[in-house]
Design a protein around this motif. Structure first.
Motif, PDB file in Angstrom:
ATOM      1  N   ASP A 141       0.785  -1.239   0.000  1.00 12.39           N
ATOM      2  CA  ASP A 141       0.000   0.000   0.000  1.00 12.39           C
ATOM      3  C   ASP A 141       0.822   1.296   0.000  1.00 12.39           C
ATOM      4  OD1 ASP A 141      -2.687   1.587   1.078  1.00 12.39           O
ATOM      5  OD2 ASP A 141      -0.900   2.126   2.238  1.00 12.39           O
ATOM      6  N   PRO A 142       1.925   1.432   0.774  1.00 11.49           N
ATOM      7  CA  PRO A 142       2.583   2.745   0.855  1.00 11.49           C
ATOM      8  C   PRO A 142       3.327   3.201  -0.393  1.00 11.49           C
ATOM      9  CG  PRO A 142       3.147   1.374   2.751  1.00 11.49           C
ATOM     10  CD  PRO A 142       2.484   0.498   1.754  1.00 11.49           C
ATOM     11  N   PHE A 143       3.538   2.332  -1.382  1.00 11.57           N
ATOM     12  CA  PHE A 143       4.271   2.740  -2.577  1.00 11.57           C
ATOM     13  C   PHE A 143       3.404   3.656  -3.435  1.00 11.57           C
ATOM     14  CE2 PHE A 143       6.753  -0.847  -1.221  1.00 11.57           C
ATOM     15  CZ  PHE A 143       8.053  -0.507  -1.573  1.00 11.57           C
ATOM     16  N   ASP A 144       3.881   4.866  -3.653  1.00 11.63           N
ATOM     17  CA  ASP A 144       3.105   5.862  -4.399  1.00 11.63           C
ATOM     18  C   ASP A 144       2.926   5.463  -5.858  1.00 11.63           C
ATOM     19  OD1 ASP A 144       2.773   7.474  -2.223  1.00 11.63           O
ATOM     20  OD2 ASP A 144       4.252   8.985  -2.813  1.00 11.63           O
ATOM     21  N   CYS A 145       1.671   5.464  -6.297  1.00 15.73           N
ATOM     22  CA  CYS A 145       1.309   5.283  -7.703  1.00 15.73           C
ATOM     23  C   CYS A 145       0.400   6.452  -8.070  1.00 15.73           C
ATOM     24  CB  CYS A 145       0.579   3.964  -7.933  1.00 15.73           C
ATOM     25  SG  CYS A 145       1.586   2.500  -7.590  1.00 15.73           S
ATOM     26  N   MET A 146       0.721   7.159  -9.111  1.00 14.47           N
ATOM     27  CA  MET A 146       0.000   8.370  -9.460  1.00 14.47           C
ATOM     28  C   MET A 146      -1.503   8.118  -9.556  1.00 14.47           C
ATOM     29  SD  MET A 146       0.730  11.092 -12.537  1.00 14.47           S
ATOM     30  CE  MET A 146       0.300   9.968 -13.864  1.00 14.47           C
ATOM     31  N   GLY A 147      -2.267   8.936  -8.837  1.00 12.36           N
ATOM     32  CA  GLY A 147      -3.721   8.838  -8.866  1.00 12.36           C
ATOM     33  C   GLY A 147      -4.307   7.905  -7.828  1.00 12.36           C
ATOM     34  N   ILE A 154      -4.382   4.420   7.464  1.00 14.06           N
ATOM     35  CA  ILE A 154      -4.766   5.562   8.295  1.00 14.06           C
ATOM     36  C   ILE A 154      -5.783   6.415   7.551  1.00 14.06           C
ATOM     37  CG2 ILE A 154      -3.900   7.654   9.435  1.00 14.06           C
ATOM     38  CD1 ILE A 154      -1.163   6.258   9.596  1.00 14.06           C
ATOM     39  N   ALA A 155      -6.891   6.751   8.201  1.00 12.67           N
ATOM     40  CA  ALA A 155      -7.960   7.517   7.551  1.00 12.67           C
ATOM     41  C   ALA A 155      -7.482   8.900   7.109  1.00 12.67           C
ATOM     42  CB  ALA A 155      -9.152   7.650   8.496  1.00 12.67           C
ATOM     43  N   GLN A 156      -6.563   9.487   7.874  1.00 13.88           N
ATOM     44  CA  GLN A 156      -6.052  10.814   7.552  1.00 13.88           C
ATOM     45  C   GLN A 156      -5.371  10.855   6.179  1.00 13.88           C
ATOM     46  OE1 GLN A 156      -2.651  13.560   9.526  1.00 13.88           O
ATOM     47  NE2 GLN A 156      -4.146  12.810  11.018  1.00 13.88           N
ATOM     48  N   PHE A 157      -4.872   9.702   5.707  1.00 15.29           N
ATOM     49  CA  PHE A 157      -4.169   9.634   4.422  1.00 15.29           C
ATOM     50  C   PHE A 157      -5.112   9.352   3.256  1.00 15.29           C
ATOM     51  CE2 PHE A 157       0.328   8.314   6.072  1.00 15.29           C
ATOM     52  CZ  PHE A 157       0.339   9.434   6.892  1.00 15.29           C
ATOM     53  N   LEU A 158      -6.389   9.094   3.543  1.00 11.14           N
ATOM     54  CA  LEU A 158      -7.349   8.803   2.474  1.00 11.14           C
ATOM     55  C   LEU A 158      -7.661  10.058   1.671  1.00 11.14           C
ATOM     56  CD1 LEU A 158      -9.847   6.488   4.392  1.00 11.14           C
ATOM     57  CD2 LEU A 158      -8.338   5.803   2.513  1.00 11.14           C
ATOM     58  N   GLU A 159      -8.050   9.829   0.419  1.00  9.17           N
ATOM     59  CA  GLU A 159      -8.471  10.900  -0.494  1.00  9.17           C
ATOM     60  C   GLU A 159      -7.359  11.929  -0.713  1.00  9.17           C
ATOM     61  OE1 GLU A 159     -12.200  12.322   1.073  1.00  9.17           O
ATOM     62  OE2 GLU A 159     -13.127  10.341   0.940  1.00  9.17           O
ATOM     63  N   LYS A 160      -6.132  11.431  -0.689  1.00 10.73           N
ATOM     64  CA  LYS A 160      -4.960  12.263  -1.011  1.00 10.73           C
ATOM     65  C   LYS A 160      -4.092  11.482  -1.998  1.00 10.73           C
ATOM     66  CE  LYS A 160      -4.903  14.525   3.529  1.00 10.73           C
ATOM     67  NZ  LYS A 160      -4.140  14.740   4.799  1.00 10.73           N
ATOM     68  N   PRO A 161      -4.582  11.298  -3.230  1.00 12.52           N
ATOM     69  CA  PRO A 161      -3.858  10.466  -4.193  1.00 12.52           C
ATOM     70  C   PRO A 161      -2.476  11.032  -4.525  1.00 12.52           C
ATOM     71  CG  PRO A 161      -5.628  11.670  -5.267  1.00 12.52           C
ATOM     72  CD  PRO A 161      -5.816  11.861  -3.799  1.00 12.52           C
ATOM     73  N   ALA A 162      -1.551  10.140  -4.785  1.00 15.95           N
ATOM     74  CA  ALA A 162      -0.196  10.540  -5.147  1.00 15.95           C
ATOM     75  C   ALA A 162      -0.212  11.310  -6.463  1.00 15.95           C
ATOM     76  CB  ALA A 162       0.688   9.305  -5.261  1.00 15.95           C
ATOM     77  N   THR A 163       0.602  12.330  -6.537  1.00 16.44           N
ATOM     78  CA  THR A 163       0.666  13.157  -7.757  1.00 16.44           C
ATOM     79  C   THR A 163       1.636  12.581  -8.787  1.00 16.44           C
ATOM     80  OG1 THR A 163       2.345  14.549  -6.716  1.00 16.44           O
ATOM     81  CG2 THR A 163       0.044  15.254  -6.522  1.00 16.44           C
ATOM     82  N   LYS A 164       2.447  11.623  -8.359  1.00 19.81           N
ATOM     83  CA  LYS A 164       3.377  10.965  -9.291  1.00 19.81           C
ATOM     84  C   LYS A 164       3.781   9.616  -8.722  1.00 19.81           C
ATOM     85  CE  LYS A 164       7.377  13.343  -7.267  1.00 19.81           C
ATOM     86  NZ  LYS A 164       8.533  14.225  -7.539  1.00 19.81           N
ATOM     87  N   ASP A 165       4.342   8.788  -9.560  1.00 19.87           N
ATOM     88  CA  ASP A 165       4.859   7.497  -9.111  1.00 19.87           C
ATOM     89  C   ASP A 165       6.107   7.711  -8.256  1.00 19.87           C
ATOM     90  OD1 ASP A 165       2.925   6.125 -10.532  1.00 19.87           O
ATOM     91  OD2 ASP A 165       4.221   5.731 -12.259  1.00 19.87           O
ATOM     92  N   GLY A 166       6.305   6.844  -7.273  1.00 22.65           N
ATOM     93  CA  GLY A 166       7.547   6.847  -6.513  1.00 22.65           C
ATOM     94  C   GLY A 166       8.699   6.333  -7.369  1.00 22.65           C
ATOM     95  N   VAL A 167       9.911   6.528  -6.888  1.00 25.30           N
ATOM     96  CA  VAL A 167      11.096   6.173  -7.674  1.00 25.30           C
ATOM     97  C   VAL A 167      11.129   4.687  -8.003  1.00 25.30           C
ATOM     98  CG1 VAL A 167      13.623   5.988  -7.593  1.00 25.30           C
ATOM     99  CG2 VAL A 167      12.499   8.107  -6.890  1.00 25.30           C
ATOM    100  N   ILE A 168      10.882   3.827  -7.030  1.00 25.28           N
ATOM    101  CA  ILE A 168      10.923   2.384  -7.287  1.00 25.28           C
ATOM    102  C   ILE A 168       9.882   1.983  -8.323  1.00 25.28           C
ATOM    103  CG2 ILE A 168      10.322   0.159  -6.223  1.00 25.28           C
ATOM    104  CD1 ILE A 168      12.014   0.950  -3.844  1.00 25.28           C
ATOM    105  N   VAL A 169       8.694   2.561  -8.229  1.00 27.68           N
ATOM    106  CA  VAL A 169       7.648   2.255  -9.220  1.00 27.68           C
ATOM    107  C   VAL A 169       8.091   2.701 -10.612  1.00 27.68           C
ATOM    108  CG1 VAL A 169       5.253   2.706  -9.884  1.00 27.68           C
ATOM    109  CG2 VAL A 169       5.834   2.368  -7.471  1.00 27.68           C
ATOM    110  N   LYS A 170       8.720   3.863 -10.702  1.00 27.04           N
ATOM    111  CA  LYS A 170       9.217   4.338 -12.008  1.00 27.04           C
ATOM    112  C   LYS A 170      10.276   3.393 -12.574  1.00 27.04           C
ATOM    113  CE  LYS A 170       8.427   9.323 -11.334  1.00 27.04           C
ATOM    114  NZ  LYS A 170       9.057  10.645 -11.140  1.00 27.04           N
TER     115      LYS A 170
END
Length: 622
Positions: A141-147, A154-170
């Protein structure tokens, strides 16, 4: 005096309960977000099913079983050589991942952009195809994927989609891999169970009464049932290795900063003395090696120049020279389960018969290292950052005890630490360590772990306890390694502890180290009741050594019978819960840890490969 203390304790407890009541009043935002997140997942999984159906229509006679049984190295080669279509492979894993999720609840999101990526890969020339061309991969789950959200449960992190892919994903995408799902985690990632209020509990597919482990528990469960062939996890105190051990797959905790951590969400930022890292999970050692070859490309350093430009060293991994291997069956802090000790004994015998040297090794100052350096380092801020992230949230049972402990006023923590040191010393020390360091100056001191001597009252308490606690057989207490030096001597800094550990390693001229992994899988809910059991795993986050997990055996009926006599080294609540949590595990996998010095991932993998080959050859029919 006792009456005064009781009244003080009651007053502080009342204040804590009032604070908890006020927090419950603030939970409305969490309750609003969670149903929307659950609905989003439901829709995403329907989209996943729809894509699988579209791909199935293109190849109605597709039999996914032969594809799912292919090892990663062979699957990648067949895809590059066009012996298999990209569509058939993605379809097979989409269908299987959905089946596994229905059984164990391991998915949090579907990465719908995988369909577009598949089409883009089809346009590449053969010379442009990366090492992981067409391989569907899963991401914790914590790996950023755009969108997409990176929730950490954690509920506080919901509805805050990543604006770009993380380095490992790229880097994965540059190597041709197709990320297609994100997997479940415990709330805040600080648990080796796998449950959160948003997506619920992930079960162990090998025994549904057991946890899949944490915090990369969704990855472990999905890989165990072939719903993925390669996944990425993170590890703060065993979060890759515990799910790998519990689910019978393979995992690698890399040296901190060997792989980029840019674009990976976390509940606690800023900690220095405990290193959180990214690393792969897979179904065999060769898959882990291929993953590192792909990730340790020029793209990694170009995208994140803070990552050292060290490519995968093939000559180290492929070497056949005999190894000098240190080993231990117990860390001296947590008594191993019968299956843990037997797994090390079995592996040592196989390695010795194969021509390697095995040398006994003992962990120095383990109690001090785990309680003060590890736990104290993880909660140097007294848990303030973690509690801030949970404001207004529903606290999951898997971390509720920890959160309640962190929320107590410092004075009450101090009082409980003083009381418990006579009845449950490890729990008492835990209250002491989670008080935090108080000031920036003490934070810097804690990060270097340069501490003042303990108070004379502590010494008096130890004198009352005697040289050894009644009934305690813990090796570190029997030789007074900790309790007599601790009040008198200036405490070791983290750097000094690392140097001492490495000096002991060097004095034995070791190449690598073999150790127990935490096994077998615990019953759901028990990880929170036996936190000290993670000492086998958290030590190497403290030292920042690369560590891999290899399954070598399964729990036998004899192991289960011997567990009935398990006492633990302390006989405290954690020891008792370890025993209860490990019950009912006949047939479940048992692993060992393969450890190397920092930056020696290839040597770590070399030992893993050696162990895996010897174990599989032993099991193979003559």
């Amino acid at each position: 005096m006792l009456l005064l203390l009781a009244l003080l304790g009651a007053a502080l407890l009342g204040a804590a309960l009032l604070g908890a009541a006020l927090l419950s009043w603030k939970r409305a935002p969490a309750r609003n977000k969670i149903p929307r997140a659950q609905k989003h997942r439901e829709m995403a999984l329907k989209q996943m099913e729809a894509l699988a159906q579209r791909l199935r229509q293109q190849e109605p006679d597709l039999d996914p079983k032969p594809i799912l049984e292919l090892p990663l190295v062979q699957l990648a080669q067949k895809l590059r050589d066009e012996e298999l279509s990209l569509e058939s492979v993605l379809c097979s894993y989409l269908e299987q991942a959905l089946k596994v999720h229905q059984e164990v609840n391991c998915l949090t999101d579907f990465l719908g952009e995988c369909e577009e990526q598949l089409q883009a890969l089809k346009k590449l020339k053969k010379s442009e195809r990366g090492l992981l061309y067409g391989i569907p991969i899963s991401l914790k789950d914590p790996f950023d994927c755009m969108g997409h959200d990176s929730t950490c449960g954690i509920a506080q992190f919901l509805e805050k989609p990543a604006t770009k892919d993380g380095v490992i994903v790229k880097v994965f995408k540059a190597q041709g891999a197709i990320p297609f799902v994100k997997t479940n985690i415990p709330q805040t990632l600080l648990s080796w169970d796998c449950s959160n209020p948003i997506y619920g509990q992930t079960l162990n597919p090998l025994n549904l009464k057991k946890t899949s482990g944490g915090s990369s528990g969704g990855e472990g469960a999905l890989l165990a049932e072939r719903g993925s062939i390669l996944g990425m996890g993170t590890d703060t105190g065993g979060s890759i290795r515990i799910p790998a051990s519990f689910c019978g797959v393979y995992g690698l905790r890399t040296t901190g900063y060997r792989l980029s951590y840019s674009g990976v969400a976390t509940a606690i930022k800023g900690k220095k003395s405990v290193t959180t890292v990214a690393g792969p999970l897979a179904r065999d050692v060769e898959s882990l090696a291929l993953c590192l070859r792909a990730l340790l490309s020029e793209d990694m350093h170009w995208l994140d120049p803070t990552v050292p430009p060290i490519p995968f060293r093939e000559e180290v991994y492929s070497s056949n020279r005999p190894l000098r291997i240190g080993y231990y069956e117990s860390d001296g802090y947590t008594q191993p389960s019968p299956s843990m000790a037997r797994a090390v004994q079995l592996t040592c015998r196989l390695l010795q018969d194969a021509g390697h040297q095995v040398i006994p090794f003992s962990i120095p100052h383990i109690e001090y290292a785990f309680e003060h350096l590890y736990t104290g380092g993880l909660f140097a801020d007294g848990g303030a950052t973690l509690l801030q992230k949970l404001e207004g949230d529903i606290v999951d049972p898997s971390i509720k005890g920890l959160v309640n402990q962190l929320r107590l006023p410092d004075l009450l923590k101090c009082f409980l630490a003083w009381i418990l040191k006579y009845t449950d010393p490890r729990a008492g020390q835990s209250f002491e360590e989670v008080r935090g360091v108080g000031t920036p100056k003490r934070l810097w001191e804690q990060q270097a772990a340069v501490e003042v001597m303990r108070a004379w009252e502590d010494l008096k308490g130890l004198l009352e306890l005697g040289q050894q606690r009644p009934g305690c057989t813990c090796p570190c207490l029997a030789n007074n390694d900790y309790w007599w030096s601790y009040p008198f001597q200036p405490l070791l800094s983290l750097q000094e502890y690392q140097q001492e550990f490495i000096a002991k390693w060097r004095s034995l001229d070791l190449d690598v180290l073999l150790a127990p992994s935490l096994d077998p899988a615990f019953c759901i809910g028990y990880p929170a009741l036996a936190p000290e059991s993670a000492s086998y795993m958290g030590l190497y986050n403290l030292l920042n050594f690369p560590v891999g997990v290899v399954p070598v055996t399964t729990v036998t009926l004899q192991d289960e019978e011997e567990l009935a006599f398990y006492k633990g080294y302390y006989g405290d609540s954690s020891d008792k819960n370890f025993k209860e949590g490990a019950r009912g595990s006949v047939g479940l996998p048992v692993a060992v840890q393969c450890i190397a010095l920092p930056w020696e991932e290839e040597l770590c993998l070399r030992l893993m490969k050696e162990v895996d080959t010897l174990v599989k050859n032993q099991k193979a029919p003559n």
